[in-house]
Write a protein that holds these residues in place. Structure first.
Motif, PDB file in Angstrom:
ATOM      1  N   PRO A  54       0.824  -1.205   0.000  1.00 27.66           N
ATOM      2  CA  PRO A  54       0.000   0.000   0.000  1.00 27.66           C
ATOM      3  C   PRO A  54       0.860   1.258   0.000  1.00 27.66           C
ATOM      4  O   PRO A  54       1.977   1.252   0.512  1.00 27.66           O
TER       5      PRO A  54
ATOM      6  N   THR B 160      -3.978  -2.328  -2.412  1.00 24.89           N
ATOM      7  CA  THR B 160      -4.250  -1.666  -1.133  1.00 24.89           C
ATOM      8  C   THR B 160      -3.770  -2.459   0.060  1.00 24.89           C
ATOM      9  O   THR B 160      -3.574  -1.897   1.137  1.00 24.89           O
TER      10      THR B 160
ATOM     11  N   LEU C  99      -8.444   2.384  -3.481  1.00 30.83           N
ATOM     12  CA  LEU C  99      -7.546   1.912  -4.538  1.00 30.83           C
ATOM     13  C   LEU C  99      -7.388   2.953  -5.635  1.00 30.83           C
ATOM     14  O   LEU C  99      -6.266   3.283  -6.043  1.00 30.83           O
TER      15      LEU C  99
END
Length: 393
Positions: free
Chosen positions: A262, A294, A304
Motif C-alpha cells: 500500500p 491496497t 484503490l
C-alpha cells in the motif's frame, strides 16, 4: 436471454482507445461495444448521460473477508502462525462474504480481488481470486489457488524470533523456504503419489501451474526472492516492492511483475523507509509491469483508485496507471481472459463513473458484476447502496 445497453457513455476499454458510444451486455457477457452499435430489440437501455464506463477495477492483494472490518485481533483469520510453513492452508476457507469490506470494494468500483493469507509465516498458504459480490464464496471464485503466499523480511522474523523458533533472521527465513521447495522437488523426482496437503501447492508452483507470491519490501529481500526463483525455476510475483525501484532494471530484465502498495501508510518499520507514492512511476519507467494494491484492510479497499490518482500526480503515466488496476493484475492472477478490459465475450463487470475515475471527486455511480447491477449511488441518501446478498425466503 437478458440484454441491456448503456448508451451515451464515454467508454474506456483499456484494451484500446477511449470513445463515446454504447456497450451491450447479453447474459452477463459483453456482446458489443463501439461508437455506432445497434441496440438489440427489447434491450433495456441505460442512458449514461456522458458518464464514464470502465471495466471493474482489480485489487491483486487484499485480506478481504479474512481480516474483517471492525473485528477484534482474536477474530483475525489472516495468518495460521503455528508453523512457519503452512502451504496447505487456503484463504478460501476463511473468507466471510458478509464482511462489510465487500460493500466498500463495490463502492470503490472494485469487482475482482485476490485474497491472500498473511505474511506472518515464511510460507503462508494459498490465495484465491474472487468477485466482490455473493453470499457463497464458492460461487464468487474465479481461480483458487491463484498462487502461494510467502514472506521475506521483518514479519516472519518477528513472529518466530519472539517464540525462539526458526526463522528468527532473514537467512533463516530463506532456509525455511529453500527446505520446503527441496522437499517438494524430491517428491516430484521420486515419482511419489498420494495426497500430501502440505506439498501439493509447492509442487504446483514448481510445475509453474500457479505463481509464487513473494512478500518483500527491502531491495535486499527482493534480491533474495530473485535468487530463490533462479534456483527453483518458478513464476515469481513480487508483492509490495517498496524498494523495488532500487533494482528496477534487474526486475525488468527478469520480467517479474510487481504488485506495489500500500502507498498511503506511514513508514512504521525500517523496511518501509523507502516508501513513496512516486515509486510506481519509477518502476514503470524502468520497464517493470506494475499493479497497484491496497493490502486491505491496511488501506481501505475503496481507496484503490485514489492511490492511482496520487501515483499519476507523482509521475506515473495515466494509461499505465489505469492498466495497473485492470488488465495488469488480471494477467498476474491468470484471469485476463475474463476481466480487466472491455472486450466482446468478457465478463460484464462494469463500473459507471460520474466522471474520469482518476478525478478525486469521481464516484462509482453504478456497478455490475456478470451483468447484474449489484450497487448504485443514491444521491438522495448520499450513499452507495449494495443489493441484498441474502435474499428473503
Amino acid at each position: 436471454m437478458s440484454t441491456f445497453a448503456i448508451t451515451g457513455a464515454h467508454i474506456v476499454p483499456i484494451s484500446g482507445e477511449e470513445f463515446d458510444g454504447t456497450i451491450v451486455v447479453t447474459d452477463g457477457k459483453i456482446a458489443a461495444l463501439g461508437p455506432d452499435v445497434a441496440i438489440p430489440s427489447g434491450a433495456d437501455v441505460i442512458d449514461a448521460m456522458g458518464r464514464w464506463v470502465l471495466p471493474g477495477l482489480i485489487d491483486a492483494h487484499v485480506h478481504l473477508g479474512t481480516h474483517e472490518e471492525g473485528e477484534n485481533a482474536k477474530d483475525d483469520d489472516t495468518n495460521e502462525m503455528t508453523d512457519p510453513v503452512t502451504a496447505g492452508v487456503r484463504a478460501i476457507d476463511a473468507i466471510n462474504p458478509f464482511d462489510p469490506g465487500f460493500d466498500e470494494a463495490l463502492k470503490g468500483g472494485i469487482t475482482t480481488v485476490n485474497v491472500n493469507p498473511g505474511s506472518g509465516n515464511a510460507i503462508g498458504g494459498q490465495a484465491a481470486v474472487i468477485k466482490t459480490f455473493g453470499r457463497l464464496v464458492d460461487d464468487m471464485v474465479m481461480r483458487a489457488p491463484s498462487g502461494v503466499k510467502s514472506a521475506l523480511g521483518e514479519n516472519p522474523k518477528r513472529v518466530y524470533g519472539g517464540k525462539d523458533k526458526t526463522p528468527s533472521t532473514r537467512l533463516g527465513t530463506a532456509m525455511v523456504i529453500r527446505k520446503a521447495f527441496a522437499e517438494a522437488q524430491n517428491w516430484i523426482d521420486e515419482g511419489k503419489t498420494g495426497r500430501n496437503i502440505a506439498l501439493e501447492p509447492l509442487i504446483a508452483v514448481l510445475k509453474r501451474e500457479i505463481p509464487w507470491r513473494q512478500h518483500s519490501h527491502r531491495a535486499d529481500d527482493i534480491a533474495t526472492a530473485l535468487r530463490l526463483q533462479e534456483e527453483f525455476g518458478y513464476d515469481l510475483v513480487l508483492d509490495h516492492g517498496t524498494e523495488a525501484h532500487v533494482i528496477a532494471d534487474v526486475i525488468a530484465e527478469r520480467g517479474v511483475p510487481v504488485l506495489i502498495g500500500p502507498l498511503f501508510t506511514t513508514k512504521s518499520k525500517p523496511e518501509l523507509r523507502g516508501r513513496s507514492i512516486a515509486n510506481p512511476g519509477k518502476l514503470a519507467r524502468a520497464g517493470v509491469e506494475i499493479s497497484i494494491i491496497t493490502d486491505h484492510p491496511v488501506i481501505p479497499i475503496n481507496f484503490l483508485i485514489h492511490q492511482v490518482t496520487f501515483a499519476i500526480k507523482e509521475g506515473l503515466d495515466r494509461d499505465t496507471a489505469l492498466r495497473a488496476v485492470t488488465i495488469n493484475p488480471a494477467k498476474v492472477l491468470g484471469v485476463a481472459d475474463r476481466v480487466g478490459t472491455l472486450e466482446v465475450g468478457k465478463d460484464a463487470d462494469l463500473v459507471l463513473w460520474s466522471t474520469d475515475p482518476i478525478d478525486i471527486m469521481a464516484r462509482a455511480d453504478r456497478v455490475w458484476i456478470d451483468g447484474v447491477a449489484v450497487g448504485e449511488y443514491d444521491a438522495a441518501a448520499a450513499d452507495f447502496t449494495v443489493i441484498d446478498r441474502a435474499p428473503r425466503f
